[in-house]
Scaffold this motif. Structure first.
Motif, short mmCIF file in Angstrom:
data_model
loop_
_atom_site.label_atom_id
_atom_site.label_comp_id
_atom_site.label_asym_id
_atom_site.label_seq_id
_atom_site.Cartn_x
_atom_site.Cartn_y
_atom_site.Cartn_z
N GLU A 85 0.82 -1.21 0.00
CA GLU A 85 0.00 0.00 0.00
C GLU A 85 0.85 1.26 0.00
OE1 GLU A 85 -3.99 -1.63 2.23
OE2 GLU A 85 -2.52 -0.56 3.43
N GLU A 86 1.99 1.20 0.64
CA GLU A 86 2.90 2.34 0.72
C GLU A 86 4.29 1.82 1.01
OE1 GLU A 86 4.16 5.73 0.03
OE2 GLU A 86 1.99 5.79 0.28
N GLN A 87 5.30 2.51 0.48
CA GLN A 87 6.66 2.12 0.81
C GLN A 87 7.61 3.29 0.66
OE1 GLN A 87 7.93 -1.14 -1.63
NE2 GLN A 87 7.47 -0.12 -3.52
N ILE A 88 8.65 3.23 1.46
CA ILE A 88 9.73 4.23 1.43
C ILE A 88 11.03 3.46 1.28
CG2 ILE A 88 10.95 6.00 2.75
CD1 ILE A 88 8.29 6.45 4.29
N VAL A 89 11.88 3.92 0.38
CA VAL A 89 13.19 3.31 0.17
C VAL A 89 14.25 4.33 0.52
CG1 VAL A 89 14.74 2.26 -1.53
CG2 VAL A 89 12.27 1.86 -1.69
N GLU A 90 15.17 3.93 1.39
CA GLU A 90 16.28 4.81 1.77
C GLU A 90 17.59 4.04 1.68
OE1 GLU A 90 15.75 7.66 5.08
OE2 GLU A 90 14.03 6.40 5.57
N VAL A 91 18.63 4.72 1.21
CA VAL A 91 19.96 4.12 1.13
C VAL A 91 20.96 5.11 1.68
CG1 VAL A 91 21.75 3.22 -0.41
CG2 VAL A 91 19.34 2.75 -0.90
N GLU A 92 21.84 4.62 2.53
CA GLU A 92 22.94 5.41 3.05
C GLU A 92 24.17 4.51 3.08
OE1 GLU A 92 25.12 8.47 4.18
OE2 GLU A 92 22.97 8.73 3.90
N GLY A 93 25.07 4.74 2.12
CA GLY A 93 26.28 3.92 2.05
C GLY A 93 25.93 2.47 1.74
N ASP A 94 26.36 1.58 2.64
CA ASP A 94 26.13 0.14 2.41
C ASP A 94 24.94 -0.40 3.19
OD1 ASP A 94 27.20 0.22 4.95
OD2 ASP A 94 28.74 -1.29 4.58
N VAL A 95 24.04 0.50 3.61
CA VAL A 95 22.84 0.10 4.34
C VAL A 95 21.62 0.67 3.62
CG1 VAL A 95 21.57 0.28 6.52
CG2 VAL A 95 24.07 0.05 6.54
N GLY A 96 20.60 -0.16 3.47
CA GLY A 96 19.36 0.29 2.85
C GLY A 96 18.17 -0.14 3.69
N ALA A 97 17.10 0.61 3.57
CA ALA A 97 15.87 0.28 4.28
C ALA A 97 14.71 0.37 3.31
CB ALA A 97 15.64 1.24 5.44
#
Length: 152
Positions: A85-97
């Protein structure tokens, strides 16, 4: 299910302060993981999981499922409907959410696990590709899960 079909089913994606191409690659891997779960494809799922992957739950009760146990249970995780229904993608260096609200109809080992869930998938860049390190999954209506009885 082909990746293109899965991508078409996903809701709009919010990318937060990330390189768009890196976030796109992470989302592609997340889509592959969705397909592996829906297809109950242990081999495909294993390729996407970090060696120390764990599913961690805090609601309705605390539980930690290791990578090995999660892969063993996958055959009994039957997903009949899955809607992001909803999603957020975040990346910082070698870590993603990848943070999502998912509506699904599913059963695990014969027990109903349908409903709306908030899922947080934490990914790590390992050996040149994104791998799921942790999944946190919380039902929005935990009382509904506690009241359920196994399916006949």
């Amino acid at each position: 299910m082909p990746d293109e079909q899965l991508e078409a089913e996903l809701s709009p994606v919010t990318v937060v302060e990330s390189d768009a191409s890196t976030a796109d690659e992470l989302l592609r891997r997340a889509t592959q993981w969705d397909a592996a779960v829906r297809d109950r494809d242990e081999s495909a799922a294993a390729e996407l999981l970090a060696p120390d992957f764990a599913l961690e739950l805090v609601q309705p009760v605390r539980n930690v499922m290791t990578r090995q146990v999660w892969l063993e249970v996958l055959a009994d995780y039957v997903v009949s409907e899955w809607e992001v229904e909803e999603q957020i993608v975040e990346v910082e260096g070698d870590v993603g959410a990848v943070l999502r609200r998912v509506r699904m109809e599913a059963s695990v080992m014969g027990e109903d696990r349908g409903g709306v869930f908030v899922m947080s998938d934490l990914w790590r860049w390992i050996d040149g590709e994104w791998r799921v390190w942790r999944r946190h999954s919380t039902p929005l209506m935990p009382d509904r899960l506690l009241d359920r009885k196994p399916s006949d």
